[in-house]
Motif scaffolding. Structure first.
Motif, PDB file in Angstrom:
ATOM      1  N   CYS A 167      57.259  58.676  45.456  1.00 40.56           N
ATOM      2  CA  CYS A 167      58.695  58.584  45.691  1.00 40.56           C
ATOM      3  C   CYS A 167      58.974  57.322  46.503  1.00 40.56           C
ATOM      4  O   CYS A 167      58.141  56.879  47.293  1.00 40.56           O
ATOM      5  CB  CYS A 167      59.206  59.820  46.420  1.00 40.56           C
ATOM      6  SG  CYS A 167      59.195  61.276  45.340  1.00 40.56           S
ATOM      7  N   CYS A 199      57.813  62.487  49.043  1.00 46.10           N
ATOM      8  CA  CYS A 199      58.829  63.053  48.147  1.00 46.10           C
ATOM      9  C   CYS A 199      59.722  64.085  48.839  1.00 46.10           C
ATOM     10  O   CYS A 199      60.845  64.320  48.400  1.00 46.10           O
ATOM     11  CB  CYS A 199      58.171  63.645  46.905  1.00 46.10           C
ATOM     12  SG  CYS A 199      57.538  62.359  45.796  1.00 46.10           S
ATOM     13  N   ASN A 253      65.026  58.338  47.346  1.00 44.61           N
ATOM     14  CA  ASN A 253      66.098  58.507  46.363  1.00 44.61           C
ATOM     15  C   ASN A 253      65.624  58.333  44.920  1.00 44.61           C
ATOM     16  O   ASN A 253      66.380  58.574  43.994  1.00 44.61           O
ATOM     17  CB  ASN A 253      67.289  57.585  46.676  1.00 44.61           C
ATOM     18  CG  ASN A 253      66.918  56.126  46.803  1.00 44.61           C
ATOM     19  OD1 ASN A 253      65.766  55.748  46.633  1.00 44.61           O
ATOM     20  ND2 ASN A 253      67.890  55.296  47.118  1.00 44.61           N
ATOM     21  N   TYR A 254      64.381  57.895  44.701  1.00 46.12           N
ATOM     22  CA  TYR A 254      63.829  57.773  43.354  1.00 46.12           C
ATOM     23  C   TYR A 254      62.374  58.216  43.335  1.00 46.12           C
ATOM     24  O   TYR A 254      61.661  58.109  44.325  1.00 46.12           O
ATOM     25  CB  TYR A 254      63.894  56.324  42.841  1.00 46.12           C
ATOM     26  CG  TYR A 254      65.296  55.867  42.533  1.00 46.12           C
ATOM     27  CD1 TYR A 254      65.892  56.169  41.313  1.00 46.12           C
ATOM     28  CD2 TYR A 254      66.022  55.128  43.456  1.00 46.12           C
ATOM     29  CE1 TYR A 254      67.180  55.741  41.023  1.00 46.12           C
ATOM     30  CE2 TYR A 254      67.304  54.699  43.177  1.00 46.12           C
ATOM     31  CZ  TYR A 254      67.872  55.007  41.949  1.00 46.12           C
ATOM     32  OH  TYR A 254      69.151  54.589  41.665  1.00 46.12           O
ATOM     33  N   LYS A 255      61.959  58.699  42.151  1.00 45.51           N
ATOM     34  CA  LYS A 255      60.563  59.036  41.923  1.00 45.51           C
ATOM     35  C   LYS A 255      60.057  58.108  40.816  1.00 45.51           C
ATOM     36  O   LYS A 255      60.741  57.915  39.801  1.00 45.51           O
ATOM     37  CB  LYS A 255      60.415  60.498  41.501  1.00 45.51           C
ATOM     38  CG  LYS A 255      58.984  60.933  41.357  1.00 45.51           C
ATOM     39  CD  LYS A 255      58.887  62.430  41.169  1.00 45.51           C
ATOM     40  CE  LYS A 255      57.437  62.859  41.199  1.00 45.51           C
ATOM     41  NZ  LYS A 255      57.305  64.318  41.229  1.00 45.51           N
ATOM     42  N   VAL A 260      65.729  61.244  42.567  1.00 44.23           N
ATOM     43  CA  VAL A 260      65.142  62.431  43.167  1.00 44.23           C
ATOM     44  C   VAL A 260      66.200  63.520  43.202  1.00 44.23           C
ATOM     45  O   VAL A 260      67.344  63.288  43.622  1.00 44.23           O
ATOM     46  CB  VAL A 260      64.612  62.125  44.599  1.00 44.23           C
ATOM     47  CG1 VAL A 260      64.201  63.401  45.306  1.00 44.23           C
ATOM     48  CG2 VAL A 260      63.468  61.153  44.544  1.00 44.23           C
ATOM     49  N   LYS A 261      65.822  64.698  42.737  1.00 43.41           N
ATOM     50  CA  LYS A 261      66.754  65.832  42.761  1.00 43.41           C
ATOM     51  C   LYS A 261      66.611  66.538  44.100  1.00 43.41           C
ATOM     52  O   LYS A 261      65.518  66.917  44.487  1.00 43.41           O
ATOM     53  CB  LYS A 261      66.449  66.776  41.600  1.00 43.41           C
ATOM     54  CG  LYS A 261      66.680  66.130  40.261  1.00 43.41           C
ATOM     55  CD  LYS A 261      66.136  66.958  39.130  1.00 43.41           C
ATOM     56  CE  LYS A 261      66.366  66.342  37.793  1.00 43.41           C
ATOM     57  NZ  LYS A 261      65.665  65.117  37.544  1.00 43.41           N
ATOM     58  N   LYS A 262      67.720  66.680  44.795  1.00 39.70           N
ATOM     59  CA  LYS A 262      67.668  67.285  46.142  1.00 39.70           C
ATOM     60  C   LYS A 262      68.290  68.646  46.154  1.00 39.70           C
ATOM     61  O   LYS A 262      69.105  69.050  45.454  1.00 39.70           O
ATOM     62  CB  LYS A 262      68.349  66.370  47.154  1.00 39.70           C
ATOM     63  CG  LYS A 262      67.581  65.084  47.273  1.00 39.70           C
ATOM     64  CD  LYS A 262      68.175  64.217  48.343  1.00 39.70           C
ATOM     65  CE  LYS A 262      67.361  62.916  48.366  1.00 39.70           C
ATOM     66  NZ  LYS A 262      67.525  62.127  49.473  1.00 39.70           N
TER      67      LYS A 262
END
Length: 138
Positions: A74, A91, A97-99, A136-138
């Motif tokens: 991440c 992560c 904010n991105y993977k 990235v899904k939070k």
């Protein structure tokens, strides 16, 4: 009981204590500190210049280097589209904010990523690569 104090040394009236003794070698003055040679001064200046150049270019190289992220890592991408800044993050970190989905080596072709993925072209020395990123899904 105190010990008797020894008698004071007799003063010789011919040679007062503050005067030099006739025929004795004069007391030498303290030596002046040795001046560094011109070669040592030159080498010192050269060393300072080399250090200054190393700091100027070395620090910028280390701190502005692209991220060598691998697929599954991440990252946090900030900055403008033309000058992005990328930092690797855990992560679970709230700043990630991105993977990285995949890394495409030996190219700057951002079209190598699948549609819908963000692409970030990077260069490190002669190595060039594209990071394909999903939010990235939070």
């Amino acid at each position: 009981m105190s010990a008797p104090t020894p008698p004071a040394a007799p003063k010789d009236p011919q040679f007062p204590q503050d005067q030099p003794i006739p025929g004795a070698a004069p007391a030498s003055a303290p030596a002046a500190p040795a001046k560094p040679s011109k070669v040592k001064k030159f080498l010192g200046i050269v060393a300072l210049l080399v250090a200054a150049v190393a700091v100027k270019f070395g620090i910028a190289y280390v701190f502005n280097s692209p991220v060598h992220a691998e697929a599954g890592d991440c990252v946090r991408v900030t900055g403008s589209e033309n000058n992005p800044e990328v930092d690797t993050k855990d992560c679970g970190d709230k700043d990630a904010n991105y993977k990285v989905v995949k890394v495409v080596k030996d190219t700057f072709d951002v079209k190598a990523c699948t549609v819908g993925e963000a692409a970030l072209a990077q260069e490190w020395d002669a190595e060039k690569f594209v990071l394909c990123l999903d939010p990235v899904k939070k």
